[in-house]
Design an enzyme around this catalytic site. Structure first.
Site, PDB file in Angstrom:
ATOM      1  N   GLU A 198       0.830  -1.217   0.000  1.00 24.70           N
ATOM      2  CA  GLU A 198       0.000   0.000   0.000  1.00 24.70           C
ATOM      3  C   GLU A 198       0.858   1.259   0.000  1.00 24.70           C
ATOM      4  OE1 GLU A 198      -3.036  -0.299   3.058  1.00 24.70           O
ATOM      5  OE2 GLU A 198      -4.277  -1.498   1.734  1.00 24.70           O
ATOM      6  N   GLU A 387      -5.672  -8.263  -1.312  1.00 26.98           N
ATOM      7  CA  GLU A 387      -6.353  -8.081  -0.028  1.00 26.98           C
ATOM      8  C   GLU A 387      -7.791  -7.710  -0.327  1.00 26.98           C
ATOM      9  OE1 GLU A 387      -4.846  -5.449   2.976  1.00 26.98           O
ATOM     10  OE2 GLU A 387      -2.762  -5.932   2.492  1.00 26.98           O
TER      11      GLU A 387
HETATM   12  C1  BG6 Z   1      -4.529  -2.838   4.508  1.00 23.27           C
HETATM   13  C2  BG6 Z   1      -3.240  -3.380   5.005  1.00 23.27           C
HETATM   14  O1  BG6 Z   1      -4.513  -1.483   4.840  1.00 23.27           O
HETATM   15  O2  BG6 Z   1      -5.723  -3.238   5.068  1.00 23.27           O
HETATM   16  C3  BG6 Z   1      -3.360  -4.496   6.023  1.00 23.27           C
HETATM   17  O3  BG6 Z   1      -2.363  -3.732   3.973  1.00 23.27           O
HETATM   18  C4  BG6 Z   1      -4.560  -4.232   6.888  1.00 23.27           C
HETATM   19  O4  BG6 Z   1      -2.155  -4.549   6.723  1.00 23.27           O
HETATM   20  C5  BG6 Z   1      -5.802  -4.270   6.022  1.00 23.27           C
HETATM   21  O5  BG6 Z   1      -4.670  -5.101   7.971  1.00 23.27           O
HETATM   22  C6  BG6 Z   1      -7.109  -4.122   6.769  1.00 23.27           C
HETATM   23  O6  BG6 Z   1      -7.059  -3.004   7.587  1.00 23.27           O
HETATM   24  P1  BG6 Z   1      -7.405  -3.109   9.127  1.00 23.27           P
HETATM   25  O7  BG6 Z   1      -7.188  -1.767   9.674  1.00 23.27           O
HETATM   26  O8  BG6 Z   1      -8.821  -3.554   9.189  1.00 23.27           O
HETATM   27  O9  BG6 Z   1      -6.481  -4.129   9.676  1.00 23.27           O
END
Ligand code: BG6
Length: 489
Positions: A198, A387
């Site tokens: 990211e 993701e």
């Molecule tokens: C992304 C990241 O921002 O989203 C992860 O690459 C992160 O590391 C994921 O965990 C989800 O965000 P959060 O704040 O719900 O953990």
């Protein structure tokens, strides 16, 4: 008609700092993520520090520590990443569960400070190298391809404190040593790498919590220039070290929509997309700064310091494929807004057509197709969604079962949209849902914000046995993979 290609890389994703734990075990050095406390959707995570006179304190991360302070682990605070879900001691069990679901690919990251504890050592930490070798060998046993992120929010703390981290170009030789070490060490065990997780967060969230000054913009664009060089170096080294290596970028994919059809909103939205999303992807996928970069810099009187050879380095370091995270969309407007989205890491006007998660993130499956088609058209490189998922509260029933239809509904809708994008000709080659096993939230530091198919017995006070159990979504995802995405029922 949904047609996921043969060999589509189904799987799940985690990051070292959010799952491994064992933060000070076997020679690992502290990383940025180790000085972050737990928070929630209402109270931000804090970074803890010590002043030269010994007094200690904590401030929200975006605020920055006081002049002269050193970030440090301080007694009396809760640091959820220190133990995380203890993947370090449970990886065999966890990988066996991934294999049971039929994973073809597992996205994970290497913790830089497990390999070079301070970041500056001449020789790597053997125990750290061994750990990842063992993880890769375990994955190989089940024919699961690793997809390895080189940097996922965890610069060695020493480098950050002593050098100022990515703000300082002097970080690059240390990065190169780390990257060369892992690329050499894991040749034959890994094929696909991602450079910086990211990467666009530095610029996309700037100004979100407090107004950003021109100096803030100067720092952010300079920091990014160094990360672009780091990424380009990694691509070049990877190609030199092994013909098998393919390297991707990793963008936080948040599409912006205009809240109204007022042309001023449409133009604003285009500009927000350029700054927040395209700026980084364009440099990494096209190997050069886009034309609009100069306008973005001029808006804040920014002068990015570059060496004469940098343009060539970027050109030679364009990535082989483009990956991104996808959780939500956001709305921009020049008009006065009555309702804002208002979650952690989610800003902008509230979209009246969408529902929002308990953490204020817009639920928008169609936005994933929109994004896939837009970036494929822009780059014409293979894409992976690395993701995606729903952070939610889960309840363990008396018999130990966990019913999570909300997670299944979320994923079904997103996978359907991916199928449609593929049918439109998008070269989407893989999908790794986020937090396939529950991990510590990056944004809030919570454990109760769960994404996994696998539940981990651990709470926000540090109680729990770390026992793993299967949620309903575990069986559902297994079926999705078995049917190569054709059975989403
Ligand atoms: C992304 C990241 O921002 O989203 C992860 O690459 C992160 O590391 C994921 O965990 C989800 O965000 P959060 O704040 O719900 O953990």
């Amino acid at each position: 008609m949904m047609s996921f290609p043969q060999g589509f890389l189904w799987g799940g994703a985690t990051a070292a700092n959010q799952c491994e734990g064992a933060w000070d075990v076997d020679g690992r050095g502290p990383a940025e993520s180790d000085v972050l406390t737990g928070g929630s959707v209402k109270s931000p995570r804090l970074v803890t520090y010590r002043m030269p006179d010994g007094t200690t304190g904590a401030v929200p991360k975006w605020q920055g520590v006081p002049e002269g302070a050193r970030r440090e682990v301080v007694d009396g605070y809760w640091y959820p990443n220190h133990d995380a879900i203890d993947f370090y001691h449970h990886y065999k069990e966890d990988i066996a569960l991934f294999a049971e679901m039929g994973f073809k690919q597992y996205r994970m990251s290497i913790s830089w400070s497990r390999i070079f504890p301070k970041g500056i050592e001449e020789e790597p930490n053997q125990a750290g190298l061994d750990f990842y070798r063992n993880v890769f060998l375990e994955l190989k046993k089940y024919d699961i391809e690793p997809l390895v992120t080189m940097w996922h929010f965890d610069t060695p703390l020493y480098l950050d404190e002593e050098l100022g981290g990515w703000k300082n170009r002097a970080i690059l030789p240390y990065w190169d040593r780390y990257v060369r070490t892992i690329l050499t060490e894991y040749k034959g065990l890994v094929k696909n790498w991602l450079t910086i997780n990211e990467i666009n967060n530095t610029i996309q969230f700037l100004g979100a919590n407090k107004p950003a000054s021109d100096e803030d913009f100067q720092r952010a664009y300079q920091h990014l220039h160094h990360q672009f060089l780091a990424s380009a170096h990694a691509v070049k080294m990877a190609h030199e070290i092994s013909d098998e290596y393919r390297v991707g970028c990793m963008i936080c994919g948040v599409p912006h929509y205009p809240l109204t059809c007022d042309p001023a909103d449409v133009l604003l939205t285009q500009r927000q997309m350029e700054r927040c999303v395209f700026y980084c992807g364009d440099v990494q996928a096209k190997g050069k700064y886009p034309v609009y970069a100069q306008r973005l810099w001029d808006e804040h009187d920014v002068h990015v310091e570059m060496e004469p050879e940098d343009a060539q380095v970027l050109a030679e370091g364009a990535v082989d494929f483009y990956t991104f995270s996808y959780y939500m969309t956001t709305c921009d407007t020049t008009h006065e807004v009555t309702e804002t989205a208002g979650g952690n890491m989610s800003f902008g006007a509230k979209n009246p057509y969408l529902k929002y998660s308990d953490w204020g993130w817009a639920l928008d499956a169609m936005g994933l197709r929109y994004y896939l088609e837009m970036v494929y058209d822009r780059y014409e490189k293979p894409l992976m969604v690395v993701e995606n998922g729903l952070g939610a509260f889960d309840t363990v029933e008396e018999d130990g079962s966990i019913h999570d239809p909300y997670r299944i509904d979320y994923m079904r809708a997103h996978i359907e949209e991916m199928g449609k994008a593929i049918d439109e000709g998008v070269d989407l080659i893989g999908y790794t849902s986020w937090g396939c096993i529950d991990v510590i939230s990056a944004g809030t530091g919570e454990m109760r914000k769960r994404y996994g198919f696998i539940y981990v017995d651990r709470d926000d006070e540090g109680n729990g046995t770390f026992a793993r159990s299967k949620k309903d979504s575990f069986y559902w995802y297994k079926k999705v993979i078995e049917s190569n995405g054709s059975d989403l029922a």
